[in-house]
Design a protein around this motif. Structure first.
Motif, PDB file in Angstrom:
ATOM      1  N   GLY A   1       3.912  -5.284  -3.174  1.00  0.00           N
ATOM      2  CA  GLY A   1       4.110  -5.797  -1.826  1.00  0.00           C
ATOM      3  C   GLY A   1       5.259  -5.067  -1.162  1.00  0.00           C
ATOM      4  N   ALA A   2       5.727  -5.627  -0.072  1.00  0.00           N
ATOM      5  CA  ALA A   2       6.697  -4.946   0.763  1.00  0.00           C
ATOM      6  C   ALA A   2       7.977  -4.569   0.018  1.00  0.00           C
ATOM      7  CB  ALA A   2       7.032  -5.807   1.969  1.00  0.00           C
ATOM      8  N   GLN A   3       8.436  -5.459  -0.837  1.00  0.00           N
ATOM      9  CA  GLN A   3       9.725  -5.192  -1.468  1.00  0.00           C
ATOM     10  C   GLN A   3       9.670  -3.989  -2.393  1.00  0.00           C
ATOM     11  OE1 GLN A   3       7.690  -7.652  -2.074  1.00  0.00           O
ATOM     12  NE2 GLN A   3       8.124  -8.752  -3.958  1.00  0.00           N
ATOM     13  N   GLY A   4       8.445  -3.661  -2.819  1.00  0.00           N
ATOM     14  CA  GLY A   4       8.312  -2.531  -3.733  1.00  0.00           C
ATOM     15  C   GLY A   4       8.659  -1.222  -3.053  1.00  0.00           C
ATOM     16  N   ALA A   5       8.556  -1.197  -1.768  1.00  0.00           N
ATOM     17  CA  ALA A   5       8.755   0.069  -1.066  1.00  0.00           C
ATOM     18  C   ALA A   5      10.142   0.170  -0.440  1.00  0.00           C
ATOM     19  CB  ALA A   5       7.682   0.234  -0.003  1.00  0.00           C
ATOM     20  N   GLU A   6      11.050  -0.608  -0.919  1.00  0.00           N
ATOM     21  CA  GLU A   6      12.358  -0.686  -0.296  1.00  0.00           C
ATOM     22  C   GLU A   6      13.098   0.650  -0.219  1.00  0.00           C
ATOM     23  OE1 GLU A   6      13.989  -3.756  -2.568  1.00  0.00           O
ATOM     24  OE2 GLU A   6      13.229  -5.320  -1.259  1.00  0.00           O
ATOM     25  N   ASP A   7      12.907   1.427  -1.272  1.00  0.00           N
ATOM     26  CA  ASP A   7      13.663   2.671  -1.302  1.00  0.00           C
ATOM     27  C   ASP A   7      13.165   3.686  -0.276  1.00  0.00           C
ATOM     28  OD1 ASP A   7      11.409   2.537  -2.760  1.00  0.00           O
ATOM     29  OD2 ASP A   7      12.079   3.909  -4.335  1.00  0.00           O
ATOM     30  N   ALA A   8      12.063   3.426   0.292  1.00  0.00           N
ATOM     31  CA  ALA A   8      11.590   4.313   1.366  1.00  0.00           C
ATOM     32  C   ALA A   8      11.359   3.477   2.615  1.00  0.00           C
ATOM     33  CB  ALA A   8      10.311   5.029   0.936  1.00  0.00           C
ATOM     34  N   PRO A   9      12.414   3.128   3.272  1.00  0.00           N
ATOM     35  CA  PRO A   9      12.332   2.118   4.343  1.00  0.00           C
ATOM     36  C   PRO A   9      11.376   2.489   5.463  1.00  0.00           C
ATOM     37  CG  PRO A   9      14.596   2.907   4.010  1.00  0.00           C
ATOM     38  CD  PRO A   9      13.740   3.675   3.098  1.00  0.00           C
TER      39      PRO A   9
ATOM     40  N   SER B   1      -5.826   7.531  -8.642  1.00  0.00           N
ATOM     41  CA  SER B   1      -5.361   7.528 -10.031  1.00  0.00           C
ATOM     42  C   SER B   1      -4.301   6.470 -10.244  1.00  0.00           C
ATOM     43  CB  SER B   1      -4.768   8.892 -10.391  1.00  0.00           C
ATOM     44  OG  SER B   1      -5.714   9.882 -10.173  1.00  0.00           O
ATOM     45  N   SER B   2      -3.443   6.344  -9.269  1.00  0.00           N
ATOM     46  CA  SER B   2      -2.384   5.364  -9.423  1.00  0.00           C
ATOM     47  C   SER B   2      -2.968   3.958  -9.455  1.00  0.00           C
ATOM     48  CB  SER B   2      -1.390   5.464  -8.274  1.00  0.00           C
ATOM     49  OG  SER B   2      -0.972   6.790  -8.147  1.00  0.00           O
ATOM     50  N   CYS B   3      -3.954   3.731  -8.619  1.00  0.00           N
ATOM     51  CA  CYS B   3      -4.599   2.422  -8.645  1.00  0.00           C
ATOM     52  C   CYS B   3      -5.184   2.163 -10.027  1.00  0.00           C
ATOM     53  CB  CYS B   3      -5.714   2.341  -7.605  1.00  0.00           C
ATOM     54  SG  CYS B   3      -5.082   2.224  -5.946  1.00  0.00           S
TER      55      CYS B   3
ATOM     56  N   PRO C   1      -0.871  -8.005   5.496  1.00  0.00           N
ATOM     57  CA  PRO C   1      -1.976  -8.947   5.237  1.00  0.00           C
ATOM     58  C   PRO C   1      -3.176  -8.271   4.601  1.00  0.00           C
ATOM     59  CG  PRO C   1      -1.254  -9.075   7.534  1.00  0.00           C
ATOM     60  CD  PRO C   1      -0.526  -7.946   6.905  1.00  0.00           C
ATOM     61  N   LEU C   2      -3.224  -6.984   4.753  1.00  0.00           N
ATOM     62  CA  LEU C   2      -4.405  -6.281   4.256  1.00  0.00           C
ATOM     63  C   LEU C   2      -4.189  -5.680   2.879  1.00  0.00           C
ATOM     64  CD1 LEU C   2      -5.329  -4.389   7.503  1.00  0.00           C
ATOM     65  CD2 LEU C   2      -6.225  -6.553   6.648  1.00  0.00           C
ATOM     66  N   ARG C   3      -3.034  -5.927   2.347  1.00  0.00           N
ATOM     67  CA  ARG C   3      -2.675  -5.241   1.112  1.00  0.00           C
ATOM     68  C   ARG C   3      -3.758  -5.411   0.032  1.00  0.00           C
ATOM     69  NH1 ARG C   3       0.867  -6.258  -3.094  1.00  0.00           N
ATOM     70  NH2 ARG C   3       1.243  -8.355  -2.351  1.00  0.00           N
ATOM     71  N   LYS C   4      -4.167  -6.622  -0.062  1.00  0.00           N
ATOM     72  CA  LYS C   4      -5.118  -6.892  -1.145  1.00  0.00           C
ATOM     73  C   LYS C   4      -6.478  -6.265  -0.910  1.00  0.00           C
ATOM     74  CE  LYS C   4      -2.947 -11.126  -2.481  1.00  0.00           C
ATOM     75  NZ  LYS C   4      -2.906 -12.553  -2.174  1.00  0.00           N
ATOM     76  N   GLU C   5      -6.706  -5.899   0.302  1.00  0.00           N
ATOM     77  CA  GLU C   5      -8.027  -5.346   0.566  1.00  0.00           C
ATOM     78  C   GLU C   5      -8.059  -3.850   0.387  1.00  0.00           C
ATOM     79  OE1 GLU C   5      -9.269  -6.669   4.403  1.00  0.00           O
ATOM     80  OE2 GLU C   5      -8.427  -8.631   3.922  1.00  0.00           O
TER      81      GLU C   5
ATOM     82  N   GLU D   1       3.054   7.742  -3.415  1.00  0.00           N
ATOM     83  CA  GLU D   1       3.899   6.981  -4.334  1.00  0.00           C
ATOM     84  C   GLU D   1       4.258   5.634  -3.733  1.00  0.00           C
ATOM     85  OE1 GLU D   1       7.884   8.058  -6.888  1.00  0.00           O
ATOM     86  OE2 GLU D   1       7.361   9.168  -5.075  1.00  0.00           O
ATOM     87  N   VAL D   2       4.723   5.711  -2.516  1.00  0.00           N
ATOM     88  CA  VAL D   2       5.135   4.488  -1.840  1.00  0.00           C
ATOM     89  C   VAL D   2       3.941   3.564  -1.642  1.00  0.00           C
ATOM     90  CG1 VAL D   2       6.048   3.559   0.305  1.00  0.00           C
ATOM     91  CG2 VAL D   2       7.050   5.615  -0.707  1.00  0.00           C
ATOM     92  N   ALA D   3       2.872   4.180  -1.293  1.00  0.00           N
ATOM     93  CA  ALA D   3       1.693   3.358  -1.048  1.00  0.00           C
ATOM     94  C   ALA D   3       1.311   2.572  -2.291  1.00  0.00           C
ATOM     95  CB  ALA D   3       0.538   4.242  -0.611  1.00  0.00           C
ATOM     96  N   VAL D   4       1.355   3.248  -3.387  1.00  0.00           N
ATOM     97  CA  VAL D   4       0.961   2.565  -4.616  1.00  0.00           C
ATOM     98  C   VAL D   4       1.955   1.466  -4.946  1.00  0.00           C
ATOM     99  CG1 VAL D   4       0.642   2.836  -7.075  1.00  0.00           C
ATOM    100  CG2 VAL D   4      -0.304   4.531  -5.505  1.00  0.00           C
ATOM    101  N   ARG D   5       3.219   1.775  -4.755  1.00  0.00           N
ATOM    102  CA  ARG D   5       4.211   0.744  -5.072  1.00  0.00           C
ATOM    103  C   ARG D   5       4.015  -0.471  -4.159  1.00  0.00           C
ATOM    104  NH1 ARG D   5       9.741   2.759  -4.510  1.00  0.00           N
ATOM    105  NH2 ARG D   5       8.801   4.812  -4.776  1.00  0.00           N
ATOM    106  N   TRP D   6       3.696  -0.114  -2.937  1.00  0.00           N
ATOM    107  CA  TRP D   6       3.438  -1.183  -1.981  1.00  0.00           C
ATOM    108  C   TRP D   6       2.242  -2.041  -2.427  1.00  0.00           C
ATOM    109  CZ3 TRP D   6      -0.964  -1.228   1.421  1.00  0.00           C
ATOM    110  CH2 TRP D   6      -0.958  -2.265   2.371  1.00  0.00           C
ATOM    111  N   LEU D   7       1.263  -1.336  -2.934  1.00  0.00           N
ATOM    112  CA  LEU D   7       0.069  -2.057  -3.373  1.00  0.00           C
ATOM    113  C   LEU D   7       0.387  -2.994  -4.513  1.00  0.00           C
ATOM    114  CD1 LEU D   7      -2.631   0.724  -3.320  1.00  0.00           C
ATOM    115  CD2 LEU D   7      -2.570  -1.352  -1.941  1.00  0.00           C
ATOM    116  N   VAL D   8       1.192  -2.504  -5.415  1.00  0.00           N
ATOM    117  CA  VAL D   8       1.466  -3.285  -6.612  1.00  0.00           C
ATOM    118  C   VAL D   8       2.385  -4.448  -6.302  1.00  0.00           C
ATOM    119  CG1 VAL D   8       2.441  -3.218  -8.923  1.00  0.00           C
ATOM    120  CG2 VAL D   8       1.118  -1.290  -8.073  1.00  0.00           C
TER     121      VAL D   8
END
Lengths: 306, 1226
Positions: free
Chosen positions: B25-33, B313-315, B44-48, B16-23
């Motif tokens: 960026g970092a701020q998306g994953a705030e709730d799971a510090p 699936s999330s992607c 830097p690799l997020r887009k890849e 879940e967090v990973a996907v939010r992070w993907l979408v």
């Protein structure tokens, strides 16, 4: 009085069906001429079994002036041969020497028969050559045509007579035959128009279409299309001739496809029949018939009863 | 990049967090510090990540999917693994992507002896080497391009950086194209090498299942696999804990599955094919390959698979993958895997490397398990596929086996579905009908241009027909066959500057043939001014059916889920025509015309959705929309083709410098069609569902440089933003309808696979900005929110979605040798006429009031009123033309007739006369307005009343009528006041020139000529017959003839009698015939006068009795006088030639001539003066001496006669001067 002469009759090309006969649909109409049902122009009953040459081949009756000269194969083949500078010069000299001997003899006609060429076309060659000599410049086509139509306009009386003789004795070419063809074509158009009216099929005829500015006009465009043997028909073209390979290809190219390109599929009636194999474009939208079809299906109706 | 995946697999980060992070960026994953922290260094690799993931999956599935060499040389460079190792984003990205769509560098050993299943999709669109797109999906399609060019979808040609990727992906060496066979070659691939086998009986699977322990099925891998594949970490951790909430139901589902399976076990018939089970490894490629059974109990490492499936699936759900349907296709491939290439033991060593080192899919069960998991997440999309696909899915036994719940839902969806995508007959070849409004002479600058165009029109269709006949013949080449003809046509058009006319024809024909299924193409686009009967009924179904049959018999090349833009069917003709014409003028005109039409259609206000009578209107609405959309797409495709044609090249610019200079140059050039603005407007007005699909067609033809241009770059960015924002799961009132979204996703996904569209565009661009969101606030209900897209349209626009069905079908049939498909060609079901556009009103308050009036009325009222106004306005103009203008023209004609007489004496030019006439008449045109208003007032209300429902209240009705009348008047008067003068002038000129051209007495007479008495039965001889008869007589008279030849006098009489009948009947008579008859009769008279007609009496040929001759002449005189309606050329009687006939006669007979001349004068056929003139001119001809004298005597005699007609006639009759008299007098 001209002494009778006998020149071997040239080969005549006869079509499978007799042109000049309007075979009206078998219903109410009877063949119009009360006296004779058949009036081939190359075999007028008047002339009986004359042995005099007429230089006749069959012609195909054509309504439009532009189409009157659907040349016979033979004439077509040899056309170029007769139009070389040497040939023209030879003919002209022979003509000159002929009329010097006897201006009343059928010099030109005999010459045409001898070289196996249509008399009126021979007349045209000589007339052209003659005018060229007179005016030192090639005469315009319209002047020549006008003189052929009315030989009285030809400045030389002897030539005028010679030309006239050629024209009245020619059964394939020339203004007189052209006119007969036109008349036959027109008569069939009238016939077709009546048949359409009789069946309550409303249409636009050529004149109306031209007035509207159409660039190519079949004889009739149906205002409401009909179906024949499962094919849609938007227009009908009347052809008072026999549809042979050669003329049909020419018509396809010059007329029928052009109609299709503008109005969609249509029907061609070859009143004197046609070679069956030519009716191969039905799928594409050109139907052939040799009479007015009786089983037309109209929009919202079943079969139109004749 | 693999670090992320690894982190995931090691449970360091939740999906879940990973996907939010993907979408986000970092701020998306705030709730799971903590997790965010774990991911932070990877920023830097997020887009890849996504490209990596996609490649990873494909790579992992190579053993299952590709039918290439059994074991790809998978030399893991384990040492290279540096998790999270920083690498240049560009470098690694490219490296990764380069094998995302790997080039088929591997020799096609796999395909030896096999038909290339996916041939180049639809035949190359350019002349250069054809490139296949979506090679990975198309299966086998790579074969076509080996050594040819980089693969299409493969995109990611490493530009610039070839540095070895340092990422964990490296061990897979995915960038090494040599080592990796094409991934995507699956669907046709496996199918291709299998013989048709019977459908697999699901019961067998169940039976097998019963042997395994259901309980352990999902918690542990099958024993045989366990040692290799199960990472200890996963073994220890409970698999379900980290799953998103949505997935918790999986357990329930599985429980259900077990029950279900149990039931099946007991109810199912005996397994028929259990024998097949053992025959696992296919001995040879050509041998029959039965699909390996898949067993949920044998899945090797479920938690891992589940994790990946969730991320994947999330992607997909977040639109992070470039093409939704491509991924679905991939998943279905996994679902329908038949055989797994056995992985060598070495590769399975768990000790080596991290979790990524172990293959994800170790056996078929893994593949199917994974696929089913993903499909469960994609149910929403699946349920909107067409009925056929749903059926295949619902009947898929593997699906049933792995997830009965999903199967159940699919079955329900199938049962509910009405989305039948039908296979309709395509339209017959119909020509564009001739439209006098645009095609007649008045529209051309000169006669020559008009006639040239006339010819070119025919040439065009000739070429088209030839193409139709021959393009399927082997060895026939468009360019060789037609090129020269087309080019000569182009040069003709250039000389006549008629390109615009031709382009109109070309475009209409294109739309008619390629867009409309019903043959009513012209109307469908609202361009034909009046219902056009010509094109209504043109269907030649049989021919169509035949062609269709042919198409079905000859398999179309399966073009995979990402086919390149193609020009199927007729479109190919138009494409090749443009190429062969290679005419700058033509292309320019075509672009102008296409752009205009696109703008026009794009701006077409599609009717608003009306809640009252839903079904009818919805249907209508959809039909209209589909018709417009398909036309737009077609036009845009051709526009794109022509616009980018000059820049096309098979390869991108080889160097950066070249590319930059090309960019600098082309950034200067304004775009042909301002698609950016149109797109922005489309988004703003919530019309994306209309604008984007055609824009995609347009852009699919970009060359390599174009997308990098500033202008098109903005377009692509905007499209990408749109793509990211179209989250399918977010459905709400104000948002776009699901199928609308799906359509956009499908077309955009397809666009992003076009090789000329740079890859970084998709993966490197920042996702999901809020720019688009702002627009949704507007209250306007745009097309986007209306259910205008149905499955039919979706499949028509994106035929590649049908590949899903083909894939499933080939699984069922087991035979995919014919890369078979049920959905070969989808034609739209519908085209209806669009309501004509209403004129825009801008008459201040009144207009506002009218608008307000409509506001609270059903939209149909407005449509009706606008329609009526438009039609009545138009009819009004026609009415004025037919009545008022026609009257004026008649006046003009009669005035002209008057003035022509005077003019002949004055010698004025007709042109001046015409001008003067127009000046006199045109001022009267002002009355037209009053008459026009009157017409509208009368007709408007009638029409409105008929069209509105009966319950309409009287007030509403009255207002509607008033508005309709007002609008109609406005329209009509605007037109009339602007054009009436020109119209009158034109009509008068046309009429007058017609008169002048056909001038001559006969024309005037023509009007009254036609028609005989009602009682007439038209039995008179035909004119042609008579001319022919007379000609024979003339020929006899002229000679040469046999001595015994002649004509019976009675025959001559009969002939003249027939002539009279014919002239009186007139039914078959035409002008030319009558003129000829007149002329012939005059000639005949001349021969009679000269006594040159040989008669056939009992003893033999003789001369006519004089009495008989007179009788005949008498008849002729009366014919000329009474029956002929054309002028008879009587002066010919006195032409030197005819009079000369007398000269040859011995003894000369003058009395008949005299008789004739008297007759002429008596009947008023010729005046004495006229005859005198003729006689005088006769003297000038060179005659024999004696003849001249006799002629002079005749003249004197004739002229000396008294001029009183009455008595002289009798005198003449009485006199009957014997021949001797005349001679004596001479």
């Amino acid at each position: 009085m001209v002494p009778p002469i006998s020149i071997p009759r040239p080969v005549a090309f006869r079509a499978a069906s007799a042109p000049g006969v309007i075979s009206l649909p078998s219903d109410s109409r009877s063949p119009p001429p009360p006296s004779r049902a058949k009036h081939d122009i190359d075999q007028g009953p008047v002339r009986g079994d004359s042995s005099v040459p007429r230089g006749c081949a069959t012609y195909q009756a054509e309504p439009e002036e532009a189409e009157t000269e659907v040349p016979q194969k033979h004439i077509k083949r040899t056309h170029a041969k007769h139009h070389t500078a040497e040939a023209i010069e030879t003919y002209y000299q022979r003509y000159l020497s002929g009329v010097v001997k006897d201006g009343t003899a059928p010099v030109l006609l005999e010459l045409a028969n001898e070289v196996d060429y249509a008399p009126s076309l021979m007349a045209r060659i000589i007339l052209e050559r003659f005018l060229q000599e007179q005016e030192e410049s090639p005469p315009s086509k319209s002047v020549i045509n006008s003189m052929l139509r009315d030989p009285s306009q030809i400045p030389d009386g002897v030539l005028a007579n010679q030309v006239y003789q050629c024209i009245v004795n020619d059964c394939c070419y020339g203004p007189l035959v052209g006119c007969i063809k036109h008349a036959i074509g027109h008569e069939h158009e009238v016939l077709l128009r009546d048949l359409l009216l009789e069946r309550n099929l409303s249409f636009l005829d050529e004149d109306q279409l031209r007035a509207k500015g159409y660039d190519k006009t079949p004889d009739f465009i149906l205002e409401v299309p009909v179906a024949l043997e499962g094919h849609i028909i938007h227009w009908i073209e009347s052809k008072a001739s026999f549809g042979d390979e050669c003329s049909h290809q020419a018509y396809l190219h010059d007329q029928f496809w052009s109609y299709w390109n503008r109005f969609g599929p249509g029907l061609v009636i070859y009143w004197y029949g046609f070679i069956e194999e030519l009716d191969c474009n039905r799928e594409r939208g050109i139907l052939l018939k040799d009479c007015f079809p009786t089983d037309l299906v109209t929009l919202g109706q079943s079969i139109v009863q004749p | 990049m693999a670090a992320v995946l690894e982190a995931l697999l090691r449970e360091e980060v939740t999906a879940e967090v990973a996907v939010r992070w993907l979408v986000c960026g970092a701020q998306g994953a705030e709730d799971a510090p903590e997790e965010a922290a774990a991911l932070a260094p990877l920023e830097p690799l997020r887009k890849e990540f996504v490209p990596f993931l996609l490649n990873f999956l494909r790579e992992q599935s190579t053993c299952a999917l590709p039918q290439g060499p059994p074991t790809p040389a998978k030399a893991p460079r384990a040492s290279a693994e540096r998790p999270g190792g920083p690498s240049t984003a560009r470098g690694s990205g490219r490296g990764v992507r380069s094998q995302l769509f790997p080039a088929p560098a591997e020799p096609p050993a796999a395909s030896l002896g096999e038909p290339p299943l996916a041939r180049r999709g639809g035949g190359g669109r350019r002349r250069g080497p054809v490139r296949e797109r979506g090679g990975r999906g198309a299966g086998g399609s790579e074969e076509g391009e080996i050594g040819d060019s980089p693969p299409w979808g493969g995109g990611w040609r490493p530009r610039g950086s070839n540095s070895p990727s340092p990422s964990p992906a490296e061990p897979l060496n995915l960038s090494n194209l040599e080592e990796f066979p094409p991934v995507g070659s699956v669907p046709p691939g496996p199918a291709g090498r299998m013989k048709p086998s019977r459908r697999i009986n699901p019961t067998r699977v169940s039976a097998e299942r019963s042997l395994s322990k259901p309980k352990t099925c999902f918690t542990s891998p099958p024993i045989s696999q366990a040692p290799n594949s199960q990472p200890p970490v996963l073994d220890n951790s409970p698999w379900g804990l980290d799953l998103p909430v949505g997935c918790s139901s999986l357990q329930e589902e599985r429980a259900m599955l077990r029950k279900e399976r149990f039931k099946l076990l007991h109810h199912s018939p005996t397994p028929a094919s259990s024998a097949l089970e053992s025959g696992l490894p296919a001995p040879s490629r050509t041998g029959s390959l039965t699909p390996e059974p898949a067993d949920p109990g044998k899945v090797s490492c479920q938690p891992r698979l589940e994790l990946v499936a969730i991320v994947y699936s999330s992607c997909i759900a977040e639109n992070l993958v470039p093409s939704l349907f491509l991924e679905l296709f991939f998943v279905l491939q996994l679902l329908t895997v038949r055989r797994m290439i056995h992985v060598e033991k070495d590769d399975l060593e768990p000790s080596l490397g991290g979790p990524l080192k172990r293959p994800l899919f170790q056996n078929i069960h893994d593949c199917v398990f994974f696929a089913v998991l993903v499909l469960e997440h994609q149910f929403q999309v699946l349920s909107r596929l067409d009925k056929g696909t749903l059926k295949l899915l619902a009947e898929n036994e593997r699906l049933l086996c792995f997830s009965p719940t999903l199967q159940g839902r699919l079955r329900k969806a199938y049962e509910r579905s009405t989305a039948k995508v039908s296979l309709l007959l395509s339209p017959p070849a119909q020509a564009v009908s001739f439209q006098p409004e645009t095609d007649n002479r008045a529209n051309f600058s000169s006669d020559r241009a008009f006639h040239t165009f006339k010819k070119q029109r025919d040439v065009f269709y000739e070429v088209l027909r030839e193409w139709e006949d021959r393009h399927e013949e082997p060895g026939w080449d468009f360019e060789k066959g037609l090129g020269n003809r087309i080019r000569s046509m182009m040069s003709q058009l250039s000389t006549a500057s008629s390109h615009s006319h031709f382009v109109r024809l070309f475009q209409k024909q294109l739309l008619q043939m390629c867009q409309s299924p019903s043959g009513a193409g012209g109307m469908a686009l609202g361009e034909a001014p009046d219902p056009d009967v010509l094109s209504m009924l043109g269907a030649d179904k049989l021919g169509r059916l035949r062609r269709l049959q042919e198409r079905l018999v000859a398999p179309q090349s399966g073009s995979g889920p990402c086919p390149p833009p193609t020009f199927p069917g007729w479109q190919g003709f138009f494409r090749d025509f443009i190429l062969s014409a290679s005419s700058f003028q033509f292309n320019q005109h075509l672009m102008d015309s296409l752009s205009l039409k696109i703008r026009e259609l794009n701006d077409l206000p599609l009717p608003q959705h009306e809640p009252s009578d839903e079904d009818v209107d919805r249907q209508d609405e959809r039909r209209q929309f589909a018709s417009v959309l398909l036309s737009l797409r077609l036009l845009a495709k051709f526009l794109g083709f022509v616009v980018f044609l000059p820049y096309q090249s098979p390869e991108p610019p080889p160097t950066r410098e070249l590319q930059d200079s090309a960019l600098a140059l082309r950034n200067q050039v304004p775009p042909v069609l301002d698609v950016l603005t149109l797109l922005q407007q489309g988004l703003q007005n919530h019309q994306a569902v209309l604008t984007v699909p055609w824009l995609v067609e347009f852009l699919s033809f970009v060359d390599h440089v174009a997308p990098l241009l500033d202008y098109y770059h903005s377009v692509f960015s905007l499209l990408l933003q749109l793509y990211r924002s179209l989250i399918l799961s977010e459905e709400s009132e104000r948002r776009m309808c699901f199928l609308n979204k799906l359509l956009l996703l499908a077309v955009l996904g397809w666009l992003f696979q076009i090789p000329t569209v740079p890859e970084d565009l998709f993966f490197l661009a920042e996702g999901r900005p809020d720019a688009l969101e702002g627009a949704t606030v507007s209250l306007v209900q745009g097309l986007d929110t209306m259910p205008v897209v149905d499955q039919q349209l979706l499949y028509t626009c994106c035929p590649f979605i049908g590949e899903l069905r083909k894939l499933l079908a080939s699984w069922v049939s087991g035979s995919s040798g014919r890369s078979g498909g049920f959905v070969r060609k989808i034609t739209p079901t519908s085209t209806t006429a669009l309501g004509p556009q209403a004129p825009k009103t801008s008459q201040g308050l009144q207009a506002e009031l009218a608008q307000a009036f409509f506001h609270n009325q059903p939209p149909s009222l407005r449509r009706t009123v606008e329609f009526v106004a438009e039609r009545i306005g138009s009819n009004c103009v026609k009415h004025i033309k037919a009545t008022f203008v026609a009257d004026l023209v008649r006046q003009a004609e009669s005035r002209l007739q008057e003035q022509l007489g005077e003019q002949q004496e004055e010698g004025g030019a007709p042109a001046q006369l015409l001008e003067a006439l127009c000046d006199q008449i045109c001022p009267e045109g002002t009355q037209a307005l009053a008459q026009g208003r009157e017409f509208c007032r009368k007709k408007g209300p009638e029409a409105v009343r008929v069209l509105l429902p009966e319950e309409t209240s009287p007030a509403v009705l009255r207002s509607a009528e008033d508005i309709a009348v007002g609008l109609a008047m406005e329209k009509a008067c605007a037109w009339l006041s602007a054009n009436i003068t020109a119209l009158i002038r034109r009509e008068v000129k046309a009429a007058v020139s017609r008169t002048l051209r056909a001038q001559g007495p006969d024309v005037a007479a023509q009007g009254e000529r036609r028609g005989c008495s009602r009682a007439c039965e038209h039995h008179a001889p035909l004119p042609s017959h008579l001319i022919s008869e007379i000609k024979d007589v003339l020929a006899l008279a002229v000679g040469p003839r046999d001595p015994e030849e002649g004509v019976a006098p009675e025959h001559l009489e009969t002939l003249l009698q027939q002539l009279r009948e014919t002239l009186q009947c007139r039914q078959f008579l035409c002008l030319i015939s009558e003129q000829q008859l007149a002329k012939c009769s005059v000639e005949l008279a001349s021969f009679l006068v000269a006594d040159q007609v040989p008669t056939l009496g009992p003893p033999g040929p003789q001369r006519l009795e004089r009495g008989e001759a007179r009788g005949l002449l008498q008849t002729l005189l009366s014919l000329w006088h009474e029956d002929f309606q054309v002028p008879v050329p009587l002066q010919l009687l006195l032409s030197p030639r005819n009079v000369g006939l007398l000269a040859d006669t011995r003894p000369r007979e003058w009395d008949l001539l005299l008789f004739l001349l008297r007759g002429l004068v008596d009947r008023g056929l010729m005046g004495r003066v006229e005859i005198e003139t003729c006689l005088k001119s006769l003297h000038q001809a060179p005659w024999p001496e004696d003849f001249s004298e006799e002629l002079a005597t005749l003249s004197c005699l004739f002229l000396a006669e008294p001029q009183v007609p009455g008595p002289r006639l009798r005198a003449c009759e009485l006199m009957r001067p014997p021949r001797g008299t005349v001679l004596a007098q001479s």
